[in-house]
Design a protein around this motif. Sequence first.
Motif, PDB file in Angstrom:
ATOM      1  N   LYS A  91       0.815  -1.217   0.000  1.00  0.00           N
ATOM      2  CA  LYS A  91       0.000   0.000   0.000  1.00  0.00           C
ATOM      3  C   LYS A  91       0.856   1.279   0.000  1.00  0.00           C
ATOM      4  N   PRO A  92       1.610   1.507  -1.062  1.00  0.00           N
ATOM      5  CA  PRO A  92       2.459   2.708  -1.098  1.00  0.00           C
ATOM      6  C   PRO A  92       1.637   3.985  -0.985  1.00  0.00           C
ATOM      7  N   ARG A  93       2.150   4.918  -0.241  1.00  0.00           N
ATOM      8  CA  ARG A  93       1.459   6.199  -0.060  1.00  0.00           C
ATOM      9  C   ARG A  93       1.612   7.084  -1.298  1.00  0.00           C
ATOM     10  N   ASN A  94       2.662   6.827  -2.071  1.00  0.00           N
ATOM     11  CA  ASN A  94       2.972   7.650  -3.236  1.00  0.00           C
ATOM     12  C   ASN A  94       3.206   6.779  -4.456  1.00  0.00           C
ATOM     13  N   TYR A  95       2.813   7.305  -5.617  1.00  0.00           N
ATOM     14  CA  TYR A  95       3.025   6.595  -6.879  1.00  0.00           C
ATOM     15  C   TYR A  95       3.470   7.630  -7.909  1.00  0.00           C
TER      16      TYR A  95
END
Length: 286
Positions: A84-88
């Motif tokens: 669940k990365p906070r940034n993409y």
Amino acid sequence: MVNFLLSVQQSINLVINSIISVFKVLLMSKFSVERTTASKPRCGILGNGPSLNTSLERDIEFIKSLELFAVNLFSVTEQYTQLKPRNYFILDMSFLNPNHVCKNGLQHMASDTTWEMNLYMPFQMYNSAYFQSFFKDTPNIKLVPYNYTIVTGFTWLKHWFFKRGLGTPQCQNVLVGTLFYAVNMGFKEIYIFGADHSWHEMIRLDDDNNLVVSDKHFFQQKDFDIAVKEKSYMSQQLFSLHKAFYGYEVVGQYAQALGVKIYNASARSFIDVFEKIKVNEFVNKN
């Protein structure tokens, strides 16, 4: 005498490149740039190189402790919903091609993201109705456009543009852009994983003298070949690699000026700009 002439030529080039950069920013950059800030002092950037598998097995607890950035097609993997990365961060204009595999990445982002996430893309992409259509019903994803305006010239001028989000280094690889954005977000420590950058080992000529490039990512079981169909010479391929690695030098100098430490924690990597670490030894030492 030769050294003097070279010095004069370099000075003239710096002046010319600086003037060009000023005009590029004035004509191409948006001056109302939204800025996001770090929620933790440390972040991790997940490259898609084959060595990421090793890092995800060996360093998973450390990786989970970081604010994470994913890039490119990470969203098609099972690790996307696990970490669940906070940034993409995306940069490749192939994300605007409905016939490209990048479409699959956008679809997975839109359907699988059940947590709050910032998605960063160039303004050119953000302004596309096709791109926007994927995210019209995705309240968990916040679209954050950025300027991708390459600036060169005097270091002080480049850094002035960098800090304000008006200009960027040349990002031949998406990890350069991700690193640059992470530095501007205010992280104090940045860790890179899965940045193999071993492309030079995968360039070859076939029996008909055609240039062929093999490619492999951590989520693929085997390499696949990309035939360079248009007229292309080895020098052009190697020059592209030069631009990719040089981008890390520019970001490294910028990070150092701001007091940001970048560590290359990839299990295997050809990036030599940043301090290379083994996570278990690094954590025990610090």
